[in-house]
Design a protein around this motif. Structure first.
Motif, mmCIF file in Angstrom:
data_model
loop_
_atom_site.group_PDB
_atom_site.id
_atom_site.type_symbol
_atom_site.label_atom_id
_atom_site.label_comp_id
_atom_site.label_asym_id
_atom_site.label_seq_id
_atom_site.Cartn_x
_atom_site.Cartn_y
_atom_site.Cartn_z
ATOM 1 N N ILE A 1 28.130 18.922 10.572
ATOM 2 C CA ILE A 1 28.489 20.011 11.477
ATOM 3 C C ILE A 1 28.877 19.398 12.820
ATOM 4 O O ILE A 1 28.069 18.710 13.452
ATOM 5 N N ILE A 2 30.115 19.622 13.223
ATOM 6 C CA ILE A 2 30.599 19.113 14.509
ATOM 7 C C ILE A 2 30.677 20.300 15.461
ATOM 8 O O ILE A 2 31.449 21.232 15.236
ATOM 9 N N PRO A 3 29.891 20.278 16.515
ATOM 10 C CA PRO A 3 29.875 21.411 17.449
ATOM 11 C C PRO A 3 31.260 21.672 18.053
ATOM 12 O O PRO A 3 32.088 20.766 18.185
ATOM 13 N N ALA A 4 31.481 22.912 18.442
ATOM 14 C CA ALA A 4 32.788 23.349 18.952
ATOM 15 C C ALA A 4 33.244 22.526 20.154
ATOM 16 O O ALA A 4 34.413 22.153 20.232
ATOM 17 N N HIS A 5 32.341 22.224 21.084
ATOM 18 C CA HIS A 5 32.772 21.484 22.277
ATOM 19 C C HIS A 5 33.232 20.057 21.920
ATOM 20 O O HIS A 5 34.128 19.520 22.560
ATOM 21 N N VAL A 6 32.648 19.473 20.872
ATOM 22 C CA VAL A 6 33.064 18.130 20.438
ATOM 23 C C VAL A 6 34.416 18.219 19.735
ATOM 24 O O VAL A 6 35.307 17.396 19.980
ATOM 25 N N ARG A 7 34.586 19.218 18.863
ATOM 26 C CA ARG A 7 35.881 19.402 18.184
ATOM 27 C C ARG A 7 36.997 19.613 19.192
ATOM 28 O O ARG A 7 38.084 19.060 19.071
ATOM 29 N N LYS A 8 36.699 20.398 20.221
ATOM 30 C CA LYS A 8 37.697 20.663 21.260
ATOM 31 C C LYS A 8 38.044 19.379 22.016
ATOM 32 O O LYS A 8 39.215 19.091 22.263
ATOM 33 N N ALA A 9 37.042 18.586 22.367
ATOM 34 C CA ALA A 9 37.272 17.341 23.107
ATOM 35 C C ALA A 9 38.085 16.341 22.283
ATOM 36 O O ALA A 9 38.878 15.573 22.826
ATOM 37 N N LEU A 10 37.903 16.374 20.951
ATOM 38 C CA LEU A 10 38.622 15.449 20.065
ATOM 39 C C LEU A 10 39.939 16.025 19.543
ATOM 40 O O LEU A 10 40.627 15.376 18.767
ATOM 41 N N HIS A 11 40.240 17.242 19.943
ATOM 42 C CA HIS A 11 41.453 17.929 19.478
ATOM 43 C C HIS A 11 41.461 18.062 17.956
ATOM 44 O O HIS A 11 42.480 17.843 17.306
ATOM 45 N N LEU A 12 40.313 18.419 17.404
ATOM 46 C CA LEU A 12 40.186 18.639 15.972
ATOM 47 C C LEU A 12 40.333 20.122 15.694
ATOM 48 O O LEU A 12 39.718 20.952 16.352
ATOM 49 N N GLU A 13 41.163 20.438 14.712
ATOM 50 C CA GLU A 13 41.398 21.833 14.362
ATOM 51 C C GLU A 13 40.810 22.130 12.990
ATOM 52 O O GLU A 13 40.701 21.239 12.143
ATOM 53 N N TYR A 14 40.484 23.384 12.762
ATOM 54 C CA TYR A 14 39.953 23.804 11.477
ATOM 55 C C TYR A 14 40.913 23.399 10.356
ATOM 56 O O TYR A 14 42.112 23.689 10.420
ATOM 57 N N GLY A 15 40.388 22.704 9.364
ATOM 58 C CA GLY A 15 41.192 22.297 8.217
ATOM 59 C C GLY A 15 42.074 21.081 8.475
ATOM 60 O O GLY A 15 42.747 20.605 7.567
ATOM 61 N N GLY A 16 42.077 20.576 9.699
ATOM 62 C CA GLY A 16 42.920 19.433 10.026
ATOM 63 C C GLY A 16 42.342 18.134 9.491
ATOM 64 O O GLY A 16 41.130 17.983 9.375
ATOM 65 N N PRO A 17 43.209 17.190 9.144
ATOM 66 C CA PRO A 17 42.722 15.909 8.621
ATOM 67 C C PRO A 17 42.105 15.062 9.731
ATOM 68 O O PRO A 17 42.517 15.135 10.890
ATOM 69 N N VAL A 18 41.113 14.270 9.358
ATOM 70 C CA VAL A 18 40.463 13.362 10.294
ATOM 71 C C VAL A 18 40.360 11.986 9.632
ATOM 72 O O VAL A 18 40.422 11.853 8.423
ATOM 73 N N VAL A 19 40.194 10.986 10.472
ATOM 74 C CA VAL A 19 39.977 9.624 9.997
ATOM 75 C C VAL A 19 38.525 9.272 10.299
ATOM 76 O O VAL A 19 38.082 9.386 11.445
ATOM 77 N N LEU A 20 37.791 8.874 9.258
ATOM 78 C CA LEU A 20 36.399 8.466 9.416
ATOM 79 C C LEU A 20 36.344 6.951 9.295
ATOM 80 O O LEU A 20 36.882 6.382 8.357
ATOM 81 N N THR A 21 35.665 6.314 10.240
ATOM 82 C CA THR A 21 35.544 4.861 10.237
ATOM 83 C C THR A 21 34.092 4.486 10.462
ATOM 84 O O THR A 21 33.442 5.032 11.361
ATOM 85 N N LEU A 22 33.604 3.580 9.631
ATOM 86 C CA LEU A 22 32.259 3.054 9.828
ATOM 87 C C LEU A 22 32.368 1.746 10.592
ATOM 88 O O LEU A 22 33.033 0.810 10.151
ATOM 89 N N VAL A 23 31.730 1.680 11.758
ATOM 90 C CA VAL A 23 31.763 0.490 12.597
ATOM 91 C C VAL A 23 30.345 0.191 13.061
ATOM 92 O O VAL A 23 29.750 1.002 13.781
#
Length: 104
Positions: A15-37
């Motif tokens: 669950i990514i809170p709304a304020h974090v999604r907004k800061a990252l410019h993530l939209e509902y259903g939009g693709p994201v890149v996950l990286t383990l570092v």
């Protein structure tokens, strides 16, 4: 560092809170890149990841990378040899002469 507490639901979704999604410019259903570092999960929008890759490629290509310069020099020398060899072969010269005689 801004830390935000979140949860993973029963379906394994983070669950990514709304304020974090907004800061990252993530939209509902939009693709994201996950990286383990180093044991951390990094989440980026595809647009951000692509921009980062393009910037990295541009800086790499603009740099004075010796291996790229060496490769290009070798390829230019090889191309020059090929051009010189093809101009020296009698078959090529005869073909060129025959084409010019036909008006090609």
């Amino acid at each position: 560092m801004n830390a935000t507490l979140s949860k993973i639901d029963a379906g394994g979704r983070l669950i990514i809170p709304a304020h974090v999604r907004k800061a990252l410019h993530l939209e509902y259903g939009g693709p994201v890149v996950l990286t383990l570092v180093d044991g951390e999960l990094r989440v980026r929008s595809v647009a951000y990841a692509m921009a980062e890759l393009q910037a990295h490629a541009s800086s790499y290509l603009a740099g004075d990378d010796a291996s790229v310069d060496a490769f290009l020099a070798a390829r230019r020398a090889e191309a020059a040899k090929e051009e010189g060899a093809s101009a020296d072969t009698p078959d090529q010269a005869d073909a060129t002469t025959m084409e010019s005689d036909r008006g090609a």
